[in-house]
Design an enzyme around this catalytic site. Structure first.
Site, PDB file in Angstrom:
ATOM      1  N   ASP B 452       0.870  -1.157   0.000  1.00  0.00           N
ATOM      2  CA  ASP B 452       0.000   0.000   0.000  1.00  0.00           C
ATOM      3  C   ASP B 452       0.915   1.217   0.000  1.00  0.00           C
ATOM      4  O   ASP B 452       2.102   1.099   0.295  1.00  0.00           O
ATOM      5  CB  ASP B 452      -0.839  -0.078   1.276  1.00  0.00           C
ATOM      6  CG  ASP B 452      -1.659   1.149   1.480  1.00  0.00           C
ATOM      7  OD1 ASP B 452      -2.212   1.637   0.487  1.00  0.00           O
ATOM      8  OD2 ASP B 452      -1.752   1.613   2.624  1.00  0.00           O
ATOM      9  N   THR B 454      -0.134   4.860   1.084  1.00  0.00           N
ATOM     10  CA  THR B 454      -0.375   5.785   2.188  1.00  0.00           C
ATOM     11  C   THR B 454      -0.270   5.059   3.527  1.00  0.00           C
ATOM     12  O   THR B 454      -0.945   4.061   3.738  1.00  0.00           O
ATOM     13  CB  THR B 454      -1.769   6.397   2.063  1.00  0.00           C
ATOM     14  OG1 THR B 454      -1.914   6.825   0.729  1.00  0.00           O
ATOM     15  CG2 THR B 454      -1.934   7.529   3.012  1.00  0.00           C
ATOM     16  N   GLU B 545      -8.783  14.345   6.585  1.00  0.00           N
ATOM     17  CA  GLU B 545      -9.830  15.220   7.095  1.00  0.00           C
ATOM     18  C   GLU B 545      -9.323  16.052   8.237  1.00  0.00           C
ATOM     19  O   GLU B 545      -9.571  17.250   8.307  1.00  0.00           O
ATOM     20  CB  GLU B 545     -11.026  14.371   7.556  1.00  0.00           C
ATOM     21  CG  GLU B 545     -12.102  14.336   6.517  1.00  0.00           C
ATOM     22  CD  GLU B 545     -13.442  13.904   7.061  1.00  0.00           C
ATOM     23  OE1 GLU B 545     -13.477  13.241   8.117  1.00  0.00           O
ATOM     24  OE2 GLU B 545     -14.440  14.238   6.426  1.00  0.00           O
ATOM     25  N   ARG B 642      -1.333  14.970  -2.224  1.00  0.00           N
ATOM     26  CA  ARG B 642      -2.661  14.378  -2.380  1.00  0.00           C
ATOM     27  C   ARG B 642      -3.676  15.499  -2.542  1.00  0.00           C
ATOM     28  O   ARG B 642      -3.691  16.430  -1.759  1.00  0.00           O
ATOM     29  CB  ARG B 642      -3.023  13.552  -1.151  1.00  0.00           C
ATOM     30  CG  ARG B 642      -2.101  12.391  -0.903  1.00  0.00           C
ATOM     31  CD  ARG B 642      -2.102  12.010   0.561  1.00  0.00           C
ATOM     32  NE  ARG B 642      -3.374  11.452   0.996  1.00  0.00           N
ATOM     33  CZ  ARG B 642      -3.705  10.191   0.846  1.00  0.00           C
ATOM     34  NH1 ARG B 642      -2.866   9.360   0.283  1.00  0.00           N
ATOM     35  NH2 ARG B 642      -4.863   9.734   1.264  1.00  0.00           N
ATOM     36  N   ARG B 813      -4.981   4.152  -8.486  1.00  0.00           N
ATOM     37  CA  ARG B 813      -6.444   4.258  -8.502  1.00  0.00           C
ATOM     38  C   ARG B 813      -7.112   2.901  -8.410  1.00  0.00           C
ATOM     39  O   ARG B 813      -8.049   2.593  -9.120  1.00  0.00           O
ATOM     40  CB  ARG B 813      -6.893   4.978  -9.765  1.00  0.00           C
ATOM     41  CG  ARG B 813      -6.304   6.366  -9.815  1.00  0.00           C
ATOM     42  CD  ARG B 813      -6.860   7.132 -10.940  1.00  0.00           C
ATOM     43  NE  ARG B 813      -6.581   8.548 -10.673  1.00  0.00           N
ATOM     44  CZ  ARG B 813      -6.821   9.503 -11.537  1.00  0.00           C
ATOM     45  NH1 ARG B 813      -7.364   9.215 -12.680  1.00  0.00           N
ATOM     46  NH2 ARG B 813      -6.558  10.742 -11.233  1.00  0.00           N
TER      47      ARG B 813
END
Lengths: 340, 1142
Positions: B452, B454, B545, B642, B813
């Site tokens: 992965d 991130t 977030e 990002r 993606r």
């Protein structure tokens, strides 16, 4: 301080073991060890081989087949007859002294004492002198546990039943005089067998212990009468019986029959001269192509005559030396390749 | 992918799988497990077992009535338990995780253990040994090892089960307040039943799956910590229904509460709950947000009330437990096949010897009167019995202690991983953890690593770096001085930004776009806020977030609090409260989230943030700044940032009313509520007006480039699977040295072209295709030696062949499901050993699919860790896990297995050679006690220690020379070739052990004239030779000699002689005359120099050729390890890698 400890509460221990850093030696088969090692081992093996070979060569051994397959054989008549205690005699001549101490063996070939069922066919408790096993022998002895009238056989089992029963006497003829060579039958079995493993029941006379039992089917005399000349050499501790019960590893074997009593004329062994072995021929081996032999031999520190080990040592030792040279060449070739 | 796309078109009509589908971030939760498992069967039949996820229940049959215990005992809720005994289908709240109780332990545990083929085999053997006709070995030769092996396992199980008993007791006796007879009473957890109303206090554990009724917070908000459930440590909020919040505050109200809850049957889905509450003839929809699940903890809430829906074994956490994934290593499989091979060999040899016996008995046995056994048997029948006899005699070829020893070794190796200080992350106090103890040696065989991005390659600590507002990139100017936030009392001091002008710009309040930009950031999110002293603490579900809300806060738009339907923010200096009309939540397919707010002045506005692709599709034609923002996005991507697009939409009151109705309908749908909601959301999220975009930086973790370079040198192919866009992924690829300048990059488009060409040529030459695609196909990339592939989702099946030619592959993606697909593709087509590494919930699929899953315990909770086999805190520890621990484990296990097979062959086949000289009578060569103890006491400890401690080269060198890893990938250290080498080596040694003593014993006598050539002396000489050979051979094979090894080798030999002299002593014979029959043999035989010389020669001939061959092969064909090892430390340091690659 306390806070610091709690912050690293999960920190693994820093020990040589947990971190896999135990002090260790990492041996490597380097040329410096292997090649000289092979040379040394090779030389040592050659040395041992020479010693064994020379020793083996120095051991004198006389072996005579008396089965009587061929008609020239002195015992051919006995071999064909089925009469018990058939007598025959075998002559041989010694031109030089057979250096003492001299041992007298009988040998059997093509005889499978190492057959599994045969080997298991005995009752160790009975042979240890346990009287309760006299009346009810172990089933492993079957079919030699009870006779046809359901009486227990003591000693039971195939091994005991098939005990070797040829007997020999040795005479020395020198200058027309015939002398009986005295044979010593004491201490021919293992000390541990005689003193520990086999025991007569604690009953006197010994005969009473065998009340209600029968002798093995093939036996001429019951166990307590095996040696008429020596009452203490009877029952399960009879030396010949013990020798027989220690079963051989291989189908060709020898068993110690007697020692030549090293006294008088025979102090140094068997002197030169003509000898006669008088054989009481009982044991049938022709049915299974067995061979019976008698052997006279002296022994050395390595035991009896056997050239195999000495030769094997010599071969392996030489191979080691040869291989060390090969390894040296290969090593030189690969580590220091030629400039060409 | 055809299959996949068809399905997806069906379910989510508007989202076709095109190149541009892109997840919003890597942090999505995976809600596609279900499709995954159903599709998995067709797409990838060979994948690792997927977690069993129960299908979504469509019928609502679970009925719970509040405060009505007898209701749940009604006959309609009974189910058949056993024959005609019926029981309520509602479990009590007592849990039972233990397996055994006092009475059932022995039978159950034995039953479990005898499920193993090896144990059954030995049980059958034991039964055979009891049959007197064929019992060639006494029963204890098998019983004693079997009892010890079973005993060790049983003791382990017992200890585990006792711990479970204790845990269960502790949990079942926890106290909670339950509403009984109109008032709250303290009750033990085990007494709680479905339909009870429970009161919980702050920091209480939740005793069952509850429906939240009311709490001390406004709107019945209730905060929970779900760490025990999914490992995530951020607080989550749960909300009671408005109706229960209003009407169920007081005890008497609760006591009168009599609603009927209808919902799905108990299941294991932690992320779904659909139900309906019927109360006073009104129906209210229930969803997961209303539920308090067992295993969570109440936080920041003084008290709350809940209604028990699922109790005990029905709760979601319990339904999730007990699913044991069973991964097996390649070595495991190989080992099993070898045991079968041995078994076949055993039958073959036994049959051969049985035939031998038949003929021998015909030729000699029948004539040998002394062998007469009184039994009337045909020779054929004798042969048949002999066959079984030999099965028993030669049974030790199948090593009884193999499986137990392998388990012990693996356990030890796992401990070493846990103990490794160099994989301990001090900052977070996290040691590495081997969560599965059965896979260690597979770590030494990894060919493909799927990572992965991130949180795995990067730190997942997000920093708001840049933004574009109305098409202008900020910051313009870069000063070295970070912005001073002292003007803003709410500012987060840790936040750093270097553009003073933007701050000034925002503060001046002149720029409407900039104001809107930050207002959106402060409103459109699901962050929770906590007021701690004077400070605000944000609890964000994803770090992105958190970063965005924090940025808004520092720029003067401070998110202060939220209620069920309002949000309060501070806009510069004035506090504003907005009514929240709807929250259109994020998920991995939508890749966006929206919030619909009613402004104090009555305007209704939708704010939306999401991935650029999904946003651009939904922009209004009149939206400005599209091109400039796109340019900015490309710039950001090139800087590996990002990005997220921000936009808004004004909605008229009527339009909202109409939509709101549809929304409410969708909310109460019972069937596939998710899909219905997505469709409704789609209707309102259109004609959006673009404001700008944010750019967040996620720094690489320490040591990532070095680690990747190391792994690449070890021939481990690394594939990065990320949800980021292509440019970002490519740049990350360069910055972590996955991509290097000498690589030729191929993108999806080239790939398409090449694939088409390949398919065309295949059509032209079908013959070639049939002969095997892999062999006949010419390389896709002729000429270039290093290739890299950058590919976008949707291309995943056909490119496998092509991807295998590449040094590096980056898939961007990709959705979680596609990640798992890539892994299973490689597993399926390449039969390669794969490892997946990831940190988030979106990696769970891939972690479970790969042969080995590694979880990184980072910012995103523990979900990845929970489903992983190995877990640690930093990506860089992967090199140590693979190159050091994996390599060692593999080498150790291989060495162990090779030697284990060898030692049993050398031991057992001696009987085989002896057979030719004893009439094939199943006579054993050794003493029966020796056979009993050989595997247990005389030969196991040294080899076990090699399996635990051996190091051919130390950890430093393992890391320095990654090429050392390659033998593991190729599986060269343990395969059928090695097995047969072990077999022949064992055969050779057994031959020597038999024939050298044979030659020496032939017609000879002892030094005192007594015949030494008896069977028992022979047995002792052969056994002693064997013990010396086996222990010296393992000494030769030990490359890391510690005092423990030394002790074990000498100890084993000493134990052998000690035990032998005891067993051969007079004393023991006196006690058991018929059990110990070798009285005096050891002392009699071993005092003769001749027999010692025989033993020495036997040992010499067995070992010297091995040394010679090892030396020659090391000289002629040195392995990398051989080259590295003998170097002194100085030289090791300066030997360059290129020397070794030759």
């Amino acid at each position: 301080m306390v806070k610091q400890e709690s912050e690293s509460a999960n920190r693994p221990d820093n020990t040589a073991f947990t971190q896999q850093r135990l002090p260790a030696w990492q041996p490597i088969l380097s040329a410096g060890i292997v090649i000289p090692g092979f040379v040394l081992i090779g030389l040592a093996f050659i040395g041992i081989g020479v010693a064994l070979f020379v020793t083996s060569k120095s051991i004198q051994e006389l072996e005579f087949d008396y089965t009587g397959y061929s008609n020239e054989s002195p015992c051919s008549s006995c071999a064909q007859s089925v009469v018990a205690n058939c007598k025959c005699s075998l002559n041989f001549t010694l031109t030089t002294l057979l250096q003492g101490p001299v041992f007298f063996y009988y040998g059997l070939s093509n005889y499978f004492q190492n057959y599994r069922r045969y080997g298991a066919s005995k009752d160790d408790n009975q042979l240890y002198g346990d009287l309760s096993y006299f009346t009810s022998p172990s089933s492993s002895c079957s079919p030699y546990d009870y006779d046809s009238s359901k009486k227990p056989i003591v000693p039971c089992g195939s091994i005991a039943n098939s005990m070797f029963n040829d007997t020999f006497t040795l005479t020395w003829t020198v200058n027309g005089k015939t002398n009986n060579v005295s044979l010593d039958g004491k201490g021919i079995a293992w000390w541990t067998d005689y003193n520990v493993k086999y025991r007569n029941p604690n009953v006197t006379p010994l005969k009473n212990a065998f009340n209600g039992t029968v002798k093995p089917i093939n036996w001429a005399k019951p166990a307590y009468e095996l040696d008429a000349s020596d009452p203490s050499n009877n029952g399960f501790v009879n030396q010949d019986f013990l020798v027989w019960m220690r079963r051989a590893a291989l189908p060709n074997f020898r068993k110690l029959y007697r020692r030549i009593d090293a006294s008088g004329d025979y102090k140094n062994g068997l002197p030169a001269g003509n000898y006669t072995v008088d054989i009481t021929y009982n044991y049938p081996v022709r049915a299974f192509n067995g061979v019976k032999k008698i052997v006279f031999s002296n022994v050395s520190w390595m035991g009896g005559r056997n050239e195999f080990l000495g030769i094997a040592y010599l071969v392996i030792g030489s191979l080691c030396v040869v291989m060390s040279v090969v390894m040296l060449i290969v090593y030189a070739k690969f580590k220091f390749p030629d400039e060409e | 992918p055809t299959k996949m796309s068809r399905r997806r078109v069906d379910t989510r009509s508007s989202l076709g799988p095109d190149d541009e589908v892109m997840p919003y971030s890597d942090d999505e939760t995976d809600d596609e497990l279900e499709e995954e498992s159903s599709e998995g069967e067709e797409e990838a039949p060979e994948r690792a077992p997927q977690p069993q996820v129960e299908t979504r229940p469509t019928d609502v049959t679970w009925k719970v009535k509040a405060n009505d215990r007898p209701y749940h005992q009604l006959p309609e809720f009974k189910k058949k338990v056993f024959l005609c005994i019926k029981k309520s289908k509602y479990s009590g709240n007592a849990i039972k995780t233990y397996k055994y109780n006092f009475l059932t332990f022995l039978p159950l545990n034995l039953y479990e253990q005898f499920k193993r083929v090896a144990n059954i085999y030995f049980l059958v053997l034991l039964i055979l040994q009891i049959i007197p006709e064929i019992s060639t070995l006494p029963w204890y030769t098998t019983l004693i090892p079997l009892v010890i092996v079973l005993g060790i396992t049983a003791i382990k199980d017992l200890v585990d089960d006792l711990a479970r008993h204790r845990m269960d007791n502790e949990i079942n006796n926890r106290k909670s307040e339950v509403l009984l007879n109109g008032r709250f009473q303290e009750a033990k957890w085990r007494e709680i039943q479905v339909g009870d109303v429970v009161r919980l206090k702050k920091n209480d554990f939740i005793p069952a799956d509850l429906l939240l009724l009311s709490s001390s917070n406004p709107n019945s908000l209730c905060y929970v910590e779900t760490a025990e459930l999914d490992g995530e440590t951020n607080l989550k909020f749960r909300m009671g229904l408005r109706v229960t919040d209003e009407r169920l505050q007081e005890d008497h109200q609760l006591a009168d509460f009599n609603a009927l809850i209808e919902c799905e049957e108990p299941n294991n889905r932690l992320d779904k709950f659909t139900g309906m509450m019927l109360w006073d003839r009104e129906r209210y929809p229930l969803e997961l947000d209303n539920m308090l699940l067992r295993g969570c903890k109440i936080r920041n809430t003084d008290w709350c009330h809940g209604l028990v829906i699922f109790a005990g074994g029905d709760t979601k956490i319990m339904k999730n437990g007990g699913k044991t994934r069973f991964k097996r290593t390649k070595i495991d499989e190989l080992m099993n096949y070898m045991v079968y091979t041995i078994f076949a060999l055993l039958i073959l040899v036994s049959a051969g010897l049985a035939i031998g016996h038949t003929y021998w008995y015909e030729a000699i046995g029948t004539k040998a009167w002394y062998l007469f056994d009184g039994k009337d048997r045909t020779n054929g029948y004798r042969g048949f019995l002999s066959f079984w006899g030999y099965i028993i005699v030669l049974n030790t070829m199948v090593p009884i202690s193999l499986y137990v020893s392998v388990e012990v070794i693996r356990l030890g190796q796992s401990k070493f991983i846990n103990w490794d200080l160099q994989m301990y992350f001090a900052e977070k106090d996290t040691p590495a953890k081997a969560r599965t103890t059965t896979l260690n040696e597979e770590l030494g065989q990894i060919q493909y690593v799927f990572s992965d991005k991130t949180g795995t390659l990067t730190q997942n600590i997000m920093q708001f770096k840049k933004c574009t507002i109305a098409g202008l990139i900020k910051p313009f100017s870069i000063s070295c001085q970070p912005v001073d936030w002292s003007w803003n009392r709410y500012a987060d001091k840790k936040f750093q930004f270097i553009d003073h002008s933007l701050v000034a710009h925002v503060r001046s309040k002149k720029d409407k776009d900039a104001m809107e930009f930050f207002k959106l950031l402060s409103l459109c999110h699901t962050v929770m806020v906590e007021h701690k002293a004077d400070d605000l603490v944000y609890q964000a579900a994803s770090p992105d977030e958190g970063a965005l809300v924090t940025a808004a806060r520092n720029f003067g738009y401070v998110f202060l609090s939220r209620t069920q339907d309002t949000m309060t923010i501070r806009e510069m200096d004035q506090e504003m409260t907005y009514e929240m009309l709807a929250l259109l939540d994020f998920n991995s397919d939508r890749k966006r989230m929206s919030i619909i707010l009613k402004f104090p002045d009555g305007r209704i506005r939708l704010y939306c943030k999401g991935a650029d692709t999904v946003i651009y599709e939904r922009l209004s034609p009149s939206s400005k700044h599209k091109e400039t923002t796109q340019t900015a996005l490309d710039v950001f991507a090139n800087e590996t940032l990002r990005t997220l697009c921000l936009c808004y939409k004004d909605i008229s009151a009527e339009e909202f009313e109409a939509w709101s109705r549809r929304h409410k309908e969708a909310q109460v749908t019972m069937n596939d509520r998710e899909a219905a909601l997505d469709a409704v959301y789609e209707q309102i999220e259109n004609n959006l007006m673009l404001i700008g975009a944010t750019a967040i930086e996620d720094k690489l973790q320490d040591g990532v480039p070095e680690t990747i370079a190391k792994l690449a040198k070890a021939d481990i192919k690394i594939w990065v699977l990320t949800g980021d866009k292509k440019e970002t992924a490519e740049n990350i690829g360069y910055s972590c040295s996955l991509l290097t300048d000498d690589m030729e990059i191929h993108y999806g488009d080239d790939v398409n072209e090449k694939l088409t060409r390949r398919q065309a040529s295949r059509r032209d030459d079908p013959q070639a295709y049939r002969r095997g695609k892999k062999k006949t196909a010419e390389p896709f990339f002729p000429g270039s030696n290093k290739n890299a592939l950058i590919i976008t989702g949707g291309w995943l099946t056909d490119f496998v062949d092509m991807a295998f030619e590449c040094e590096a592959v980056i898939c961007c993606r990709v959705t979680p499901k596609q990640k798992a697909h890539v892994v299973s593709l490689v597993k399926k087509y390449k039969k390669a050993v794969t490892l997946s590494i990831g940190d988030g919930a979106n990696d769970v699929n891939m972690i479970k699919t790969a042969d080995i899953g590694v979880g990184i315990s980072g910012q995103e909770g523990m979900q990845a860790v929970m489903s992983s086999d190995y877990a640690f805190a930093q990506f860089r520890y992967l090199q140590r896990l693979l190159l050091v621990h994996g390599r060692w484990s593999y080498i150790r296990m291989c060495k162990f297995l090779r030697f284990f097979f060898f030692k049993n062959f050398a031991f057992t086949l001696v009987h085989f050679w002896y057979s030719f000289f004893n009439g094939y009578s199943s006579q054993i060569t050794f003493e029966d006690w020796f056979i009993t103890l050989y595997n247990l006491a005389y030969s196991s400890l040294p080899v076990l220690l090699v399996g635990l401690l051996d190091q051919d080269v130390n950890d430093r060198l393992s890391l320095k020379f990654p090429k050392l890893y390659i033998p593991g990938q190729q599986g060269t250290l343990f395969n059928y070739k090695n097995f047969f080498i072990s077999l022949f080596h064992g055969m050779f040694v057994s031959l020597i052990i038999f024939f050298i003593p044979y030659g020496a014993f032939l017609q000879t006598m002892g030094q005192d004239g007594e015949a030494p050539s008896d069977y028992q002396s022979f047995a002792v000489v052969a056994a002693s030779s064997l013990i010396f050979i086996v222990n010296l051979q393992i000494s030769l094979d030990t490359s890391y000699w510690t005092f423990v090894n030394c002790f074990a080798v000498l100890g084993s030999i000493a134990i052998y002689f000690g035990v032998m002299f005891d067993i051969h002593s007079a004393g023991i014979h006196v006690i058991f005359p018929s059990v110990f029959t070798f009285t005096g043999v050891a002392s009699n035989a071993l005092r003769q120099p001749y027999l010692w010389l025989t033993i020495i020669l036997t040992v010499g001939i067995s070992l010297l050729p091995v040394i010679c061959i090892q030396f020659l092969s090391k000289t002629i064909w040195p392995s990398v390890g051989d080259k590295v090892r003998p170097l002194p430390v100085q030289q090791q340091a300066c030997w360059s890698f290129s020397d070794l690659s030759a």
